[in-house]
Design an enzyme around this catalytic site. Structure first.
Site, mmCIF file in Angstrom:
data_model
loop_
_atom_site.group_PDB
_atom_site.id
_atom_site.type_symbol
_atom_site.label_atom_id
_atom_site.label_comp_id
_atom_site.label_asym_id
_atom_site.label_seq_id
_atom_site.Cartn_x
_atom_site.Cartn_y
_atom_site.Cartn_z
ATOM 1 N N LYS A 126 1.330 -0.958 -0.020
ATOM 2 C CA LYS A 126 -0.047 0.195 0.381
ATOM 3 C C LYS A 126 1.260 0.854 0.241
ATOM 4 O O LYS A 126 2.086 1.279 0.013
ATOM 5 C CB LYS A 126 -0.847 -0.004 0.990
ATOM 6 C CG LYS A 126 -2.373 1.353 1.194
ATOM 7 C CD LYS A 126 -3.302 0.631 0.361
ATOM 8 C CE LYS A 126 -4.192 1.584 -0.097
ATOM 9 N NZ LYS A 126 -5.042 0.408 -0.526
ATOM 10 N N GLY A 165 -5.637 3.065 -7.731
ATOM 11 C CA GLY A 165 -6.251 3.624 -6.646
ATOM 12 C C GLY A 165 -6.586 3.746 -4.935
ATOM 13 O O GLY A 165 -6.710 2.610 -4.909
ATOM 14 N N ASP A 166 -7.139 4.617 -4.629
ATOM 15 C CA ASP A 166 -7.441 4.733 -3.130
ATOM 16 C C ASP A 166 -8.774 5.515 -2.958
ATOM 17 O O ASP A 166 -8.288 6.706 -3.946
ATOM 18 C CB ASP A 166 -6.779 4.140 -1.651
ATOM 19 C CG ASP A 166 -7.382 3.637 -0.543
ATOM 20 O OD1 ASP A 166 -7.785 2.442 -0.823
ATOM 21 O OD2 ASP A 166 -7.482 4.107 0.178
ATOM 22 N N THR A 210 -15.510 -2.762 -6.392
ATOM 23 C CA THR A 210 -15.357 -2.556 -5.128
ATOM 24 C C THR A 210 -16.584 -2.723 -4.659
ATOM 25 O O THR A 210 -16.610 -3.106 -3.886
ATOM 26 C CB THR A 210 -14.134 -2.117 -4.569
ATOM 27 O OG1 THR A 210 -12.847 -1.210 -4.967
ATOM 28 C CG2 THR A 210 -13.988 -1.945 -3.064
ATOM 29 N N ASN A 241 -15.922 6.094 -4.935
ATOM 30 C CA ASN A 241 -16.205 5.322 -5.785
ATOM 31 C C ASN A 241 -16.239 4.236 -5.384
ATOM 32 O O ASN A 241 -17.232 2.870 -5.974
ATOM 33 C CB ASN A 241 -14.607 5.047 -5.919
ATOM 34 C CG ASN A 241 -14.495 4.044 -6.880
ATOM 35 O OD1 ASN A 241 -14.740 3.007 -6.217
ATOM 36 N ND2 ASN A 241 -14.844 3.688 -8.604
ATOM 37 N N SER A 377 -8.320 -5.011 -9.866
ATOM 38 C CA SER A 377 -7.764 -5.434 -10.905
ATOM 39 C C SER A 377 -6.397 -5.631 -10.957
ATOM 40 O O SER A 377 -5.999 -6.250 -12.389
ATOM 41 C CB SER A 377 -6.652 -4.551 -9.420
ATOM 42 O OG SER A 377 -6.825 -3.040 -9.147
#
Ligand code: NDP
Length: 445
Positions: A126, A165-166, A210, A241, A377
């Site tokens: 991460k 992304g996050d 997600t 998102n 992903s």
């Protein structure tokens, strides 16, 4: 065994002082591992747990950039490469002013077990920065991303470490990061980042994955009790998102979603959330939730209290860590909640999880329930490697199957370890076992 795990946890606290959310994430996993370590003394002999809690590599770096006024700004960048037993490090980048080493380590640690549950050959990592993209111009975001990648590029690669992304990192940021990686390396290495644009290596369904996956996981949990989404009243937190696509999928399955939120407050819309309007406001205009209320007469903005005051039968926390505490859990239970699935990472505090379990709610922990994002992903990496782009339906079918398999493995593992319906135990043990076995095979490294 309890004494051994307590001493490991004490060691984590001593070695990583002040890293509260990292301690919390480690504790949550260690709490489940007693029975599996009893059955497998070889894990303890090889010091698997002690090795797992220590990241393989931690990179911290300066990110200088120039804002639109010509002023020099300095942020801090992170990449934690936590565990590569199952494949290249994989996990998102978070850009938010709250980001610190503790948050990135907690996210990286969770990611190891989540990625193992997908069975797709991806390790855990991460990264991120305390940069705040909110209120910045596109040009400022681009200059920041270019500076961030100017250090990060030497640590990543499609066989090494694959960020995505996050919070605060979406398609725009991934585009700028990829552009700079390509310029620095002189390689079109599509598999180095995921969440790319659909016209240049991105996967259909990645944007939705997600949120969709969280709802699919909840649907599988509900099916074990003969229930379904149709007719449920759903409360969602967040408006990013994960939240947007959790709302969309829950509504496709016949539920009414009545809330969402951001850091300025929460919105209640008794007519059901208009997800197209929400997408317009958040994804296209980059506005606030109040902009939705201005255009939807049935919606009301509440700026005090908690989104969890909204009565519901299904709760989907999709904003951030520790956003749903003991008091919120009590209110939800009193108001009749039956199902909770974590779209965000660790949004429920340990005390809240305990209350949900005592009340015999169905509780899906984030490392299982929100694994659909990283799973898709990995499907994006698969498409990049074969230079293909699969249609939406094919990719969504794969996501659906992966979520069903994750659900079933968690449920079966919980049963095998004598606590049926405990998805926390099932997810932690199933993820841990897969990583531990790979680490055993690969020797003391
Ligand atoms: P986004 O940046 O798209 O959205 C985050 C949303 O949560 C925003 O509406 C934001 O509001 C809100 N939020 C953030 N912090 C707070 C806070 N302290 N209080 C109230 N609201 C807050 O992020 P994502 O939707 O991508 O991520 C949400 C969660 O899901 C995170 O926990 C992330 O780690 C997790 N996750 C994301 C995945 C992905 O594929 N994107 C995969 C797996 C997990 P505001 O704009 O006001 O800050």
């Amino acid at each position: 065994m309890e004494h051994y795990l307590d001493s490991v946890f004490d060691h984590v606290r001593t070695l990583n002082p002040g890293e509260d959310v990292f301690h919390q994430a480690v504790h949550e996993v260690l709490d489940s591992l007693g029975p599996v370590l009893e059955r497998h003394p070889e894990y303890r002999e090889a010091r698997i747990v002690e090795r797992l809690i220590e990241p393989e590599r931690q990179v911290i770096f300066r990110v200088p950039w120039v804002d639109d006024a010509g002023e020099v700004q300095v942020n801090r960048g992170y990449r934690i490469e936590f565990n590569s037993a199952l494949g290249p490090y994989k996990g998102g980048l978070r850009f938010h002013p709250s980001v610190n080493i503790s948050i990135i380590k907690f996210l990286g640690f969770e990611q190891i077990f989540k990625n193992a549950l997908t069975r797709q050959g991806i390790g855990g990592g991460k990264g991120g920065s305390n940069f705040d993209p909110r209120g910045k111009s596109d040009a400022e975001v681009m200059r920041f991303c270019q500076s961030f990648m100017t250090e990060l590029y030497r640590h990543i690669g499609e066989y090494t470490d694959v960020p995505a992304g996050d919070i605060g990192v979406g398609g725009r940021e991934i585009g700028y990061l990829f552009g700079q990686y390509k310029r620095l390396t002189n390689r079109y290495e599509a598999g180095v980042l995921t969440g790319k644009g659909l016209g240049w290596g991105g996967s259909l369904v990645r944007t939705e994955a997600t949120g969709y996956g969280t709802v699919l996981f909840a649907e599988s949990m509900m099916a074990t009790r003969g229930e379904a989404f149709d007719g449920q009243r759903v409360a969602v937190s967040g408006a990013g998102n994960v939240a947007i696509y959790a709302i969309e999928k829950a509504q496709q399955l016949g539920a009414t979603v009545v809330s969402f939120s951001d850091s300025s407050g929460y919105v209640v819309d008794e007519d059901g959330v208009d997800v197209d309007l929400l997408r317009q406001v958040k994804e296209i205009e980059r506005g606030r939730v109040s902009d939705y209320v201005d255009r939807k007469p049935s919606a009301e903005l509440v700026t005090d209290g908690s989104v969890w005051d909204v009565p519901c039968t299904v709760a989907l926390p999709c904003a951030t860590q520790n956003e749903l505490d003991e008091a919120a859990a009590k209110t939800l239970i009193d108001n009749g909640v039956k199902v909770i699935a974590e779209g965000a990472n660790m949004p429920c505090t340990p005390a809240a999880v305990e209350l949900f379990q005592e009340a015999e709610c169905l509780f899906g922990p984030g490392k299982a329930a929100n694994a659909g994002g990283v799973a898709t992903s990995a499907l994006e990496m698969e498409q990049n490697a074969s230079r293909e782009q699969w249609p939406f339906e094919r990719t969504e079918d794969k996501l659906t199957l992966i979520m069903k398999n994750i659900h079933d493995e968690c449920a079966e593992t919980a049963e095998e370890y004598g606590d049926p319906g405990n998805y926390v135990l099932g997810a932690n043990i199933a993820g841990f076992r897969r990583v531990a076995n790979a680490m055993l095979d690969q020797g003391i490294i």
